[in-house]
Design an enzyme around this catalytic site. Structure first.
Site, PDB file in Angstrom:
ATOM      1  N   ASP A  74       0.825  -1.194   0.000  1.00  0.00           N
ATOM      2  CA  ASP A  74       0.000   0.000   0.000  1.00  0.00           C
ATOM      3  C   ASP A  74       0.867   1.256   0.000  1.00  0.00           C
ATOM      4  OD1 ASP A  74      -2.292  -1.494   0.063  1.00  0.00           O
ATOM      5  OD2 ASP A  74      -2.664  -1.211   2.212  1.00  0.00           O
ATOM      6  N   PHE A  75       0.312   2.337  -0.482  1.00  0.00           N
ATOM      7  CA  PHE A  75       0.960   3.647  -0.476  1.00  0.00           C
ATOM      8  C   PHE A  75       1.525   3.984   0.906  1.00  0.00           C
ATOM      9  CE2 PHE A  75       0.048   8.171   0.596  1.00  0.00           C
ATOM     10  CZ  PHE A  75       1.003   8.794  -0.197  1.00  0.00           C
TER      11      PHE A  75
END
Length: 319
Positions: A74-75
């Site tokens: 994920d970011f």
């Protein structure tokens, strides 16, 4: 671990066929938006310009790197991410992920003091169809939860302490399935959301204090047919790096679990799996052998997904 920049990419493993990098938090792997000032793709181009693919009609500046990300983070998540440097290596890594032969472990700070030393979290996870929340996932039984799938996470409590004065537990997480946002959703469903998680965290206004989401991909092992790709990244959740985190009770030494992870045998090859995001057996405790996960036969859809994944190797990313 300082904030990410184009120049400060950290490589924790390198061979002829693979890289493992320690991804910064709040950095996307790649992006189709030209406005994206920093991505892992750009960091790789800066650090390894010799790996850029020269055989494109657009030349070097817009060329795709000669690599493939073997999995996703994920970011907001930091930590170990494996990059294959050629198509053969990508195929070999894909097979490991599909056959659940990959071992992954994450570190996290979660809200509250978890009293159990170890928890198995087994909430099924599906897509949230609720208006305004369609970008999120949810657990089976909640309103708007579509097509929930079995999901399994092992949690081991390492320390109790305080973050900004609030009770927090430091935990080691091992996802035994690969659902979107699985660790974040499972921790939230357990009543102990990850510190700094603005999507699945508490709605009390306390999440404006942490400077990042406290989830880190700590350990990764990919036993390909030609080499054993293994990397353990530094622990970012220590008081020396974040003065807001003040541990006071040690429940399980991290060094002990690292040794268990390193010495655990690789799961054997199988004739099937559950897709490229499915990890391997659960983290064994000291003296406990890993449990063999169930592996259904490969479906035609999964095989088609594999072929599509490999065919996209030569596609140029749109940055």
């Amino acid at each position: 671990m300082e904030p990410g920049s184009v120049e400060n990419l950290c490589v924790v493993y390198r061979s002829h066929d693979f890289l493992v990098v320690n991804k910064h938090w709040d950095v996307r792997i790649d992006s189709k938006a030209w406005r994206e000032t920093l991505t892992l793709q750009k960091q790789l181009r800066h650090r390894f310009p010799e790996l850029a693919d020269p055989d494109t009609c657009y030349g070097f500046r817009c060329a795709g790197m000669g690599h493939r990300f073997c999995h996703q983070l994920d970011f907001s998540t930091s930590g170990a991410l494996c990059v294959a440097l050629n198509k053969a290596a990508a195929g070999s890594a894909y097979r490991c992920f599909k056959d659940r032969r990959v071992t992954k472990a994450y570190l996290a700070l979660v809200r509250g003091h978890i009293q159990e030393s170890r928890v198995t979290i087994s909430y099924a996870i599906g897509k949230n169809s609720t208006e305004g929340r369609t970008h999120t996932m949810c657990i089976e039984g909640t309103q708007g939860c579509e097509n929930p799938k079995p999901s399994l996470t092992e949690l081991v409590v390492l320390e109790h302490g305080l973050y900004g004065g609030d009770p927090v537990s430091k935990v080691l997480l091992q996802p035994l399935t690969g659902r979107t946002h699985q660790l974040r959703v499972h921790c939230s469903a357990l009543g102990h959301p990850i510190v700094g998680d603005l999507t699945y965290g508490q709605a009390s206004g306390r999440e404006d204090q942490p400077f990042r989401m406290m989830l880190h991909a700590f350990y990764l092992r990919v036993p390909t047919c030609t080499e054993r790709v293994e990397a353990c990244t530094p622990d970012p959740f220590v008081p020396a790096l974040d003065a807001c985190w003040s541990p006071h009770t040690l429940l399980q030494p991290l060094d002990t679990l690292i040794q268990v992870l390193r010495t655990a045998p690789d799961p054997g090859p199988t004739e099937g799996g559950a897709g490229p995001c499915s990890p391997s057996a659960p983290l064994p405790g000291p003296g406990q052998p890993p449990l063999p996960p169930a592996k259904p036969p490969e479906t035609e859809a999964q095989r088609a997904s594999c072929l599509q994944w490999l065919s996209e190797w030569t596609l140029e990313p749109d940055n």
